[in-house]
Enzyme design. Structure first.
Site, PDB file in Angstrom:
ATOM      1  N   ARG A   3       0.832  -1.213   0.000  1.00  0.00           N
ATOM      2  CA  ARG A   3       0.000   0.000   0.000  1.00  0.00           C
ATOM      3  C   ARG A   3       0.870   1.269   0.000  1.00  0.00           C
ATOM      4  NH1 ARG A   3      -5.012  -1.704   3.961  1.00  0.00           N
ATOM      5  NH2 ARG A   3      -6.188  -2.707   2.317  1.00  0.00           N
TER       6      ARG A   3
ATOM      7  N   LYS B 221     -20.881 -16.919  -0.352  1.00  0.00           N
ATOM      8  CA  LYS B 221     -22.295 -16.588  -0.202  1.00  0.00           C
ATOM      9  C   LYS B 221     -22.845 -15.761  -1.350  1.00  0.00           C
ATOM     10  CE  LYS B 221     -22.684 -16.803   4.754  1.00  0.00           C
ATOM     11  NZ  LYS B 221     -22.976 -16.074   5.965  1.00  0.00           N
TER      12      LYS B 221
ATOM     13  N   GLY C 295     -11.411  -8.627  -2.200  1.00  0.00           N
ATOM     14  CA  GLY C 295     -11.148  -9.685  -1.224  1.00  0.00           C
ATOM     15  C   GLY C 295     -10.416 -10.914  -1.702  1.00  0.00           C
TER      16      GLY C 295
ATOM     17  N   GLY D 266     -13.592  -3.312  -0.024  1.00  0.00           N
ATOM     18  CA  GLY D 266     -14.944  -2.745   0.088  1.00  0.00           C
ATOM     19  C   GLY D 266     -15.218  -1.685  -0.977  1.00  0.00           C
TER      20      GLY D 266
HETATM   21  P1  AMP Z   1     -16.447 -14.398  -0.283  1.00  0.00           P
HETATM   22  O1  AMP Z   1     -15.802 -13.616   0.825  1.00  0.00           O
HETATM   23  O2  AMP Z   1     -17.923 -14.460  -0.233  1.00  0.00           O
HETATM   24  O3  AMP Z   1     -15.909 -14.004  -1.638  1.00  0.00           O
HETATM   25  O4  AMP Z   1     -16.003 -15.894  -0.056  1.00  0.00           O
HETATM   26  C1  AMP Z   1     -14.692 -16.335  -0.120  1.00  0.00           C
HETATM   27  C2  AMP Z   1     -14.626 -17.661   0.542  1.00  0.00           C
HETATM   28  O5  AMP Z   1     -15.468 -18.561  -0.133  1.00  0.00           O
HETATM   29  C3  AMP Z   1     -13.251 -18.301   0.554  1.00  0.00           C
HETATM   30  O6  AMP Z   1     -12.781 -18.314   1.860  1.00  0.00           O
HETATM   31  C4  AMP Z   1     -13.520 -19.733   0.051  1.00  0.00           C
HETATM   32  O7  AMP Z   1     -12.883 -20.720   0.829  1.00  0.00           O
HETATM   33  C5  AMP Z   1     -15.009 -19.842   0.183  1.00  0.00           C
HETATM   34  N1  AMP Z   1     -15.571 -20.883  -0.703  1.00  0.00           N
HETATM   35  C6  AMP Z   1     -15.409 -21.008  -2.025  1.00  0.00           C
HETATM   36  N2  AMP Z   1     -16.014 -22.132  -2.470  1.00  0.00           N
HETATM   37  C7  AMP Z   1     -16.553 -22.740  -1.389  1.00  0.00           C
HETATM   38  C8  AMP Z   1     -17.278 -23.942  -1.189  1.00  0.00           C
HETATM   39  N3  AMP Z   1     -17.562 -24.755  -2.203  1.00  0.00           N
HETATM   40  N4  AMP Z   1     -17.684 -24.241   0.061  1.00  0.00           N
HETATM   41  C9  AMP Z   1     -17.392 -23.437   1.089  1.00  0.00           C
HETATM   42  N5  AMP Z   1     -16.710 -22.283   0.968  1.00  0.00           N
HETATM   43  C10 AMP Z   1     -16.296 -21.945  -0.257  1.00  0.00           C
END
Ligand code: AMP
Length: 393
Positions: free
Chosen positions: A34, A195, A351, A374
């Site tokens: 950064r 999610k 992220g 963010g």
């Molecule tokens: P996000 O912050 O919503 O972008 O989620 C990122 C996270 O999603 C990472 O830590 C991944 O390990 C998780 N992830 C990706 N695929 C899966 C899966 N099939 N089951 C559980 N977690 C997952």
């Protein structure tokens, strides 16, 4: 967009909002990227014959706290900038005002942590005014905090006639525009992660812009279940199933192709060591959960990525933190790198996909890796960030 390249900062005192919120362990900066990211803007001002007053936050202190003092990062800032840096003991107190008053051409002053004052986060106008009184011009180069309406990121700008996008901020905004406003077709968005609920505002915004959407990782199971598939014990947000179906319908109406995984590597437990087996994504046994993209899925995603001219990537397509379930995300990253080498524009933002790109050493093989989590997500949601709006008024 008022940029700094054509302005002459000779003899100007310039306050630059940087994002020096770097990770620290045992008083040592563990990642200085950064600081490095702000170097070009600082160099431009100094090379013109101006002087720089750097303002930033560091962590989330509640009032003064020596553990969050800029003195911890001072030597790292000097090292990265290859210049001597004067440090102030306070933010808008006597020391900061004296040192900024006496600042000479070519000198840099680093102001103490802005968040030692609660007025920074609350966006208090008199605090912003006092900060502004130290300089002739204002540059915002802190994309990582541009989505916050804080005193130093948004409120302060009104006190300057000369206010500019820093080179980093300019690059970030241009990269987003290259996807959202003037992307060459076909445009592909790849959305992964755990999610679907956190990605809905992004889907709703990009669906009017893109030609293809790949949905991978944990969020794909909500779609598969909503379509009647058996997803075993895979991660799923049942309450989001109607929304998943609505997204599929909207996409169809707008002629946007949605691509879901076809096969998936599964395990019985959420662990790296758990035994794995590949299943069709709509037919996963009850005691298995989906962990990574299967071979057929990777091949299918590869074909789409390689044909795209503009690619946005947000979110991994598997639990890439576990080495045994990282292959899908790695192969997807490789496909994006290949497509980029063949002329596509690729933006990685928000992220965990940024972490994945770094993990697999692909930073230099994609067109741009965003520095703002963010801020990037809110931009993709179509929001106008307060830090950017303030520069345009
Ligand atoms: P996000 O912050 O919503 O972008 O989620 C990122 C996270 O999603 C990472 O830590 C991944 O390990 C998780 N992830 C990706 N695929 C899966 C899966 N099939 N089951 C559980 N977690 C997952």
């Amino acid at each position: 967009m008022k940029t700094i390249d054509k302005f002459d900062f000779n003899k100007k005192k310039v306050i630059i909002r940087v994002d020096f919120n770097v990770p620290i362990e045992n008083n040592i900066v563990t990642d200085n990227s950064r600081i490095l990211a702000a170097k070009n803007t600082i160099d431009k001002v100094l090379d013109d014959g101006g002087s720089c007053i750097l303002i930033s936050h560091l962590g989330r202190p509640k009032g003064f706290d020596i553990n969050f003092s800029m003195s911890i990062i001072h030597s790292e800032v000097e090292k990265v900038l290859s210049r001597k840096v004067i440090l102030s003991k306070d933010v808008i107190g006597e020391d900061a005002l004296n040192k900024s008053n006496n600042l000479l051409q070519g000198q840099i002053l680093l102001i103490e942590n802005l968040r030692f004052h609660p007025e920074e986060v609350s966006g208090e106008i008199n605090f912003a005014k006092k900060l502004s009184s130290m300089a002739d011009c204002y540059i915002n180069d802190a994309f990582g905090t541009a989505h916050r309406a804080h005193a130093s990121t948004a409120v302060i700008a009104q006190f300057f006639k000369e206010k500019f996008f820093g080179l980093l901020l300019q690059k970030e905004v241009n990269s987003i525009d290259k996807v959202m406003k003037n992307g060459e077709k076909p445009i592909l968005a790849i959305l992964g992660g755990a999610k679907i609920s956190s990605k809905i505002p992004i889907v709703n915004n990009i669906i009017d812009v893109v030609d293809h959407i790949i949905i991978g990782g944990g969020m794909s199971f909500t779609f598969i279940k909503a379509l009647g598939g058996k997803i075993g014990s895979s991660i799923c947000e049942d309450e989001m199933m109607p929304i998943a179906l609505k997204i599929l319908k909207t996409a169809k109406n707008k002629n946007v192709k949605i691509h879901l995984p076809s096969d998936v590597i599964c395990s019985k437990e959420f662990s790296n060591e758990s035994e794995s087996k590949t299943f069709e994504i709509s037919n996963i046994p009850n005691d298995f959960q989906g962990m990574d993209a299967g071979r057929k899925t990777i091949e299918n995603f590869y074909e789409i990525v390689i044909k795209s001219k503009t690619i946005l990537w947000n979110g991994p397509v598997g639990v890439f933190e576990f080495s045994n379930f990282s292959n899908g995300t790695k192969q997807l990253g490789n496909a994006i790198a290949k497509s980029t080498a063949e002329g596509a524009f690729s933006l990685v933002g928000g992220g965990d996909s940024v972490a994945a790109v770094k993990k697999f050493g692909l930073q230099s093989k994609v067109s741009y890796v965003s520095t703002g989590g963010g801020a990037m997500l809110e931009s993709l949601e179509g929001k106008i960030l307060p830090g950017i709006k303030a520069l345009q008024n």
